[in-house]
Design a protein around this motif. Structure first.
Motif, mmCIF file in Angstrom:
data_model
loop_
_atom_site.group_PDB
_atom_site.id
_atom_site.type_symbol
_atom_site.label_atom_id
_atom_site.label_comp_id
_atom_site.label_asym_id
_atom_site.label_seq_id
_atom_site.Cartn_x
_atom_site.Cartn_y
_atom_site.Cartn_z
ATOM 1 N N GLU A 1 122.029 -16.628 11.922
ATOM 2 C CA GLU A 1 122.212 -15.913 10.659
ATOM 3 C C GLU A 1 121.229 -14.751 10.549
ATOM 4 O O GLU A 1 121.550 -13.695 9.999
ATOM 5 C CB GLU A 1 121.996 -16.874 9.489
ATOM 6 N N ASN B 1 122.208 -12.309 14.086
ATOM 7 C CA ASN B 1 123.598 -11.951 14.387
ATOM 8 C C ASN B 1 123.761 -11.659 15.889
ATOM 9 O O ASN B 1 124.188 -10.571 16.290
ATOM 10 C CB ASN B 1 124.034 -10.726 13.561
ATOM 11 N N LYS C 1 118.986 -9.992 19.446
ATOM 12 C CA LYS C 1 120.383 -9.560 19.291
ATOM 13 C C LYS C 1 121.257 -9.992 20.465
ATOM 14 O O LYS C 1 122.399 -10.425 20.262
ATOM 15 C CB LYS C 1 120.429 -8.027 19.129
#
Length: 364
Positions: A54, A57, A288
């Protein structure tokens, strides 16, 4: 981590395996239905990955995993080649820990190889065959060490330990319960004994048992008493129920279990107990490109933990930048953690902790 699911024929091994892996291993009501071991890889449930996902992402989420091996049912005399005999024993030899499925439910429609339900007898049957196989291995090792002792007197301590180990096994006790010092623990690794592997007794019970309270099942109580004596783990589980709900969405599964008064699914508990039994923890990496859990032994230092990612990370280790998971999630970002002084720079002697979120710095 590789866990072997063992037990007598028709106690629910393959049903449990199906539930664990949702892989559709063959399961039928006759002995030796499973001949070659079925193998399934299962993700380790870890809610921390969902939280980190969360925040970041990421393009990919990679949980830790466990390999489960569904091994053919063992029968009395396996150590002498009965049933699938030596083939069965060789498959157990390859696993890190044993999940021993013990039938604790009554069902006239499912045959038992000994006609009646008696967990103590069933456990004794399996343990005795493993012990007999181990005795043979230790005897061979004693012969080799005795011959080598003539040219290397430093082997005297090992020979003395092996004789003590043999006497212990001959008293029908598993090797894992023998008191050993650190040197002896290293010695026993050379023999690769079946009864030195840690065990979880999975008590296969009926759905009715869970509705009425598993503690009221007399067979379950017997297994708990046996496990306590040998310092093994026990897990009550309904293999048939777990297999039926294995493919349900998470929310439906939780609702179904809640109606039965079960807080956590048996499979999640089995994985957690397996981690605890083998002394494993997970550290986390987050960014990421990927959020990932990495499995290591408790007590692993930072460079060796880095080596789980790539050998270059260990070889060129400079430092580990560490934030405790709880601190990172509560503050919401790495930047906030740095501001609060909660990101630490750790060196080569740092012992990794469960839930450490880490960035390794290295140079090769």
């Amino acid at each position: 981590m590789k866990l072997g699911i063992v037990g007598l024929p028709n106690v629910g091994k393959s049903t449990l395996f199906n539930a664990i892996t949702n892989a559709g291993a063959q399961s039928a009501n006759y002995a030796f239905c499973t001949i070659e071991p079925n193998i399934g890889v299962v993700n380790v449930p870890d809610e921390r990955l969902d939280k980190l996902a969360e925040m970041y992402n990421p393009d990919k989420i990679t949980p830790a995993f466990i390999e489960f091996v569904d091994i053919a049912g063992l029968v009395r005399g396996a150590s002498k080649g009965e049933g699938l005999g030596n083939k069965f024993l060789s498959h157990i030899r390859e696993v890190d820990a044993i999940i021993h499925v013990v039938r604790c439910f009554e069902d006239d429609d499912i045959v038992h190889v000994d006609s009646t339900i008696d967990p103590a007898r069933d456990i004794e049957t399996i343990n005795l065959e493993l012990i007999l196989s181990d005795i043979e291995l230790v005897e061979h090792r004693i012969d080799r060490v005795t011959k080598a002792l003539k040219g290397d007197k430093t082997l005297a301590a090992e020979l003395e330990f092996l004789k003590r180990l043999l006497a212990w096994l001959e008293s029908s006790k598993p090797a894992r319960n023998l008191e050993m010092d650190e040197n002896e623990k290293e010695m026993i690794k050379e023999v690769a004994l079946l009864t030195n592997k840690p065990v979880i007794y999975a008590c296969n019970m009926s759905e009715k048992d869970f509705e009425q309270g598993v503690e009221n099942n007399a067979n379950f109580k017997k297994v708990c008493e046996i496990a306590a004596l040998e310092h093994s783990e026990v897990l009550p589980i309904c293999a048939q129920l777990e297999a039926e709900i294995a493919s349900l969405p998470k929310d439906e599964k939780e609702m179904f279990l809640s109606e039965l008064g079960i807080e956590t699914g048996g499979l999640d508990l089995l994985i957690k107990k397996s981690y605890s039994l083998l002394g494993l923890i997970s550290y986390l990496t987050a960014g990421k490109p990927e959020v990932r859990a990495w499995t290591i032994k408790k007590g692993t230092k930072a460079p060796q933990a880095a080596g789980k990612i790539h050998s270059d990370f260990e070889r060129g280790f400079i430092r580990a930048e560490v934030i405790p998971y709880d601190a990172l999630v509560s503050l919401g970002s790495v930047a906030a953690a740095k501001e609060k002084g909660l990101m630490r720079s750790e060196g080569k002697e740092y012992v990794m902790q469960d839930g450490d979120v880490v960035l390794f710095r290295f140079n090769v």
